[in-house]
Design a protein around this motif. Structure first.
Motif, PDB file in Angstrom:
ATOM      1  N   ASP A 128       0.813  -1.215   0.000  1.00  0.00           N
ATOM      2  CA  ASP A 128       0.000   0.000   0.000  1.00  0.00           C
ATOM      3  C   ASP A 128       0.854   1.276   0.000  1.00  0.00           C
ATOM      4  N   PRO A 129       1.820   1.377  -0.915  1.00  0.00           N
ATOM      5  CA  PRO A 129       2.610   2.618  -0.992  1.00  0.00           C
ATOM      6  C   PRO A 129       1.750   3.789  -1.447  1.00  0.00           C
ATOM      7  N   HIS A 130       2.211   4.992  -1.167  1.00  0.00           N
ATOM      8  CA  HIS A 130       1.455   6.197  -1.526  1.00  0.00           C
ATOM      9  C   HIS A 130       1.672   6.508  -3.009  1.00  0.00           C
ATOM     10  N   LEU A 131       1.037   5.736  -3.840  1.00  0.00           N
ATOM     11  CA  LEU A 131       1.277   5.793  -5.280  1.00  0.00           C
ATOM     12  C   LEU A 131       0.923   7.147  -5.874  1.00  0.00           C
ATOM     13  N   TRP A 132      -0.050   7.838  -5.316  1.00  0.00           N
ATOM     14  CA  TRP A 132      -0.496   9.124  -5.844  1.00  0.00           C
ATOM     15  C   TRP A 132       0.611  10.179  -5.808  1.00  0.00           C
ATOM     16  N   GLU A 133       1.678   9.932  -5.051  1.00  0.00           N
ATOM     17  CA  GLU A 133       2.762  10.903  -4.955  1.00  0.00           C
ATOM     18  C   GLU A 133       3.623  10.927  -6.214  1.00  0.00           C
ATOM     19  N   ARG A 134       3.478   9.916  -7.077  1.00  0.00           N
ATOM     20  CA  ARG A 134       4.226   9.890  -8.331  1.00  0.00           C
ATOM     21  C   ARG A 134       3.237   9.624  -9.466  1.00  0.00           C
ATOM     22  N   ASP A 135       3.423   8.539 -10.207  1.00  0.00           N
ATOM     23  CA  ASP A 135       2.509   8.204 -11.305  1.00  0.00           C
ATOM     24  C   ASP A 135       1.642   7.017 -10.913  1.00  0.00           C
ATOM     25  N   THR A 136       0.359   7.091 -11.243  1.00  0.00           N
ATOM     26  CA  THR A 136      -0.536   5.976 -10.950  1.00  0.00           C
ATOM     27  C   THR A 136      -1.854   6.163 -11.689  1.00  0.00           C
ATOM     28  N   VAL A 137      -2.624   5.104 -11.781  1.00  0.00           N
ATOM     29  CA  VAL A 137      -4.024   5.196 -12.171  1.00  0.00           C
ATOM     30  C   VAL A 137      -4.856   4.816 -10.959  1.00  0.00           C
ATOM     31  N   GLU A 138      -6.116   5.245 -10.982  1.00  0.00           N
ATOM     32  CA  GLU A 138      -6.947   5.029  -9.810  1.00  0.00           C
ATOM     33  C   GLU A 138      -8.395   4.784 -10.213  1.00  0.00           C
ATOM     34  N   VAL A 139      -9.023   3.880  -9.458  1.00  0.00           N
ATOM     35  CA  VAL A 139     -10.455   3.610  -9.600  1.00  0.00           C
ATOM     36  C   VAL A 139     -11.110   3.889  -8.252  1.00  0.00           C
ATOM     37  N   MET A 140     -12.172   4.680  -8.262  1.00  0.00           N
ATOM     38  CA  MET A 140     -12.989   4.880  -7.076  1.00  0.00           C
ATOM     39  C   MET A 140     -14.341   4.225  -7.332  1.00  0.00           C
ATOM     40  N   ILE A 141     -14.837   3.480  -6.350  1.00  0.00           N
ATOM     41  CA  ILE A 141     -16.038   2.675  -6.552  1.00  0.00           C
ATOM     42  C   ILE A 141     -16.996   2.829  -5.371  1.00  0.00           C
ATOM     43  N   ASP A 142     -18.200   3.326  -5.659  1.00  0.00           N
ATOM     44  CA  ASP A 142     -19.277   3.393  -4.672  1.00  0.00           C
ATOM     45  C   ASP A 142     -20.390   2.476  -5.187  1.00  0.00           C
ATOM     46  N   PRO A 143     -20.406   1.211  -4.739  1.00  0.00           N
ATOM     47  CA  PRO A 143     -21.273   0.210  -5.363  1.00  0.00           C
ATOM     48  C   PRO A 143     -22.766   0.478  -5.279  1.00  0.00           C
ATOM     49  N   ASP A 144     -23.227   1.198  -4.264  1.00  0.00           N
ATOM     50  CA  ASP A 144     -24.672   1.357  -4.087  1.00  0.00           C
ATOM     51  C   ASP A 144     -25.291   2.316  -5.093  1.00  0.00           C
ATOM     52  N   GLY A 145     -24.451   3.090  -5.763  1.00  0.00           N
ATOM     53  CA  GLY A 145     -24.960   3.920  -6.847  1.00  0.00           C
ATOM     54  C   GLY A 145     -25.669   5.184  -6.424  1.00  0.00           C
ATOM     55  N   ASP A 146     -25.656   5.503  -5.113  1.00  0.00           N
ATOM     56  CA  ASP A 146     -26.380   6.685  -4.649  1.00  0.00           C
ATOM     57  C   ASP A 146     -25.470   7.885  -4.410  1.00  0.00           C
ATOM     58  N   GLY A 147     -24.163   7.693  -4.527  1.00  0.00           N
ATOM     59  CA  GLY A 147     -23.241   8.806  -4.379  1.00  0.00           C
ATOM     60  C   GLY A 147     -23.170   9.392  -2.994  1.00  0.00           C
ATOM     61  N   ASP A 148     -23.512   8.600  -1.963  1.00  0.00           N
ATOM     62  CA  ASP A 148     -23.540   9.153  -0.605  1.00  0.00           C
ATOM     63  C   ASP A 148     -22.225   8.969   0.140  1.00  0.00           C
ATOM     64  N   ASN A 149     -21.223   8.382  -0.507  1.00  0.00           N
ATOM     65  CA  ASN A 149     -19.895   8.169   0.074  1.00  0.00           C
ATOM     66  C   ASN A 149     -19.887   7.150   1.210  1.00  0.00           C
ATOM     67  N   LYS A 150     -20.961   6.395   1.369  1.00  0.00           N
ATOM     68  CA  LYS A 150     -20.969   5.341   2.374  1.00  0.00           C
ATOM     69  C   LYS A 150     -20.398   4.060   1.758  1.00  0.00           C
ATOM     70  N   ASP A 151     -19.453   3.442   2.460  1.00  0.00           N
ATOM     71  CA  ASP A 151     -18.931   2.132   2.059  1.00  0.00           C
ATOM     72  C   ASP A 151     -18.429   2.138   0.613  1.00  0.00           C
ATOM     73  N   TYR A 152     -17.405   2.913   0.355  1.00  0.00           N
ATOM     74  CA  TYR A 152     -16.838   2.969  -0.992  1.00  0.00           C
ATOM     75  C   TYR A 152     -15.393   2.484  -0.976  1.00  0.00           C
ATOM     76  N   TYR A 153     -14.822   2.305  -2.167  1.00  0.00           N
ATOM     77  CA  TYR A 153     -13.523   1.656  -2.320  1.00  0.00           C
ATOM     78  C   TYR A 153     -12.593   2.483  -3.202  1.00  0.00           C
ATOM     79  N   GLU A 154     -11.310   2.333  -2.949  1.00  0.00           N
ATOM     80  CA  GLU A 154     -10.276   3.007  -3.739  1.00  0.00           C
ATOM     81  C   GLU A 154      -9.202   1.996  -4.127  1.00  0.00           C
ATOM     82  N   ILE A 155      -8.841   2.006  -5.407  1.00  0.00           N
ATOM     83  CA  ILE A 155      -7.818   1.085  -5.914  1.00  0.00           C
ATOM     84  C   ILE A 155      -6.886   1.865  -6.829  1.00  0.00           C
TER      85      ILE A 155
END
Length: 274
Positions: A128-155
């Protein structure tokens, strides 16, 4: 991912904010999806794409090459955009786009990144290095589809094929401070990924072209989702970023309404079958 404090990005890195615990540069991505009508507030517009399942009998080998017929038919985001303005911004030194596919077991994501100075620089065994400090791609996922920021994921996956992944209970939370941990870093996406470089990593003597990331993520990893795998017709909220030095571009713009974790600004991804 991990930067929750807004970072004043220099020059081409327009208004990108990342938090020290799940933040991301504030940029936006263009391509397919909703567009604002004349006079309409762009902050009320949410991008949308429809992703078809892989046809029966088709397979994908995770090697970073994206040469299977399935990828040629995959849904594309179109060019990523400036997170602050929502427009394509060629001055930003990293550009990109993403493609999506799925089946009953996996979510497949591929990124094509344009970058003339590919940076890695992390230990090859980093967890789990801090990849954002250099080059990286990222996926953010909020599975419930309501955009409320509850129980979401970062990869995140970087050009070394290192991974940062975490799960959050609420917007940027839990957060352990500027050094982390950012979210529940003990969570694992269980993904398989591969990277192909078009250039030489961490070498300034040549001009790079970029890199490709290909990832396969098991649906079962998203234990907080109401339904995983999603049923045909379900829509999740997701965003995609190509980053450099804590800044970059994205599919769906944040428009100054938060940092890269702002699920209300994630686009809608609808899952369908042929």
């Amino acid at each position: 991912m991990r930067r929750f404090v807004f970072v004043a990005c220099a020059l081409a890195l327009a208004a990108c904010s990342r938090d020290p615990g799940g933040g991301k540069p504030e940029q936006q991505a263009g391509g397919t999806g909703a567009k604002s009508a004349p006079g309409e507030d762009p902050r009320r517009v949410i991008k949308e794409i429809t992703v078809k399942a892989i046809s029966s009998g088709e397979t994908i080998t995770i090697d970073g090459k994206l040469d299977e017929p399935a990828w040629a038919k995959a849904t594309e985001t179109g060019p990523f955009v400036d997170v602050a303005s929502g427009a394509v911004n060629p001055r930003i030194p990293v550009q990109g786009n993403a493609r999506l596919l799925w089946d009953d077991q996996f979510l497949y994501v591929a990124f094509d990144v344009k970058d003339t100075t590919i940076r890695g620089g992390f230990p090859t065994d980093a967890l789990d290095p801090h990849l954002w400090e250099r080059d990286t791609v990222e996926v953010m996922i909020d599975p419930d589809g309501d955009g409320d920021n509850k129980d979401y994921y970062e990869i995140q996956v970087n050009p070394q094929n290192l991974v940062f992944d975490s799960q959050f209970d609420d917007y940027n939370r839990p957060r352990g401070g500027n050094a982390g941990p950012f979210g529940h870093q003990d969570w694992s996406a269980g993904l398989t990924s591969a990277v192909v470089l078009r250039g030489t990593i961490d070498a300034d003597e040549d001009k790079d072209e970029g890199y490709t990331v290909e990832a396969r993520i098991p649906w079962k990893s998203f234990a907080k989702a109401k339904a995983s795998p999603p049923a045909p017709g379900d829509a999740w909220r997701m965003n995609f970023y190509a980053m450099q030095n804590n800044g970059g571009v994205a599919w769906s713009p944040i428009l100054g309404m938060g940092n890269f974790h702002k699920a209300a600004r994630f686009g809608r991804v609808k899952w369908v079958r042929e």
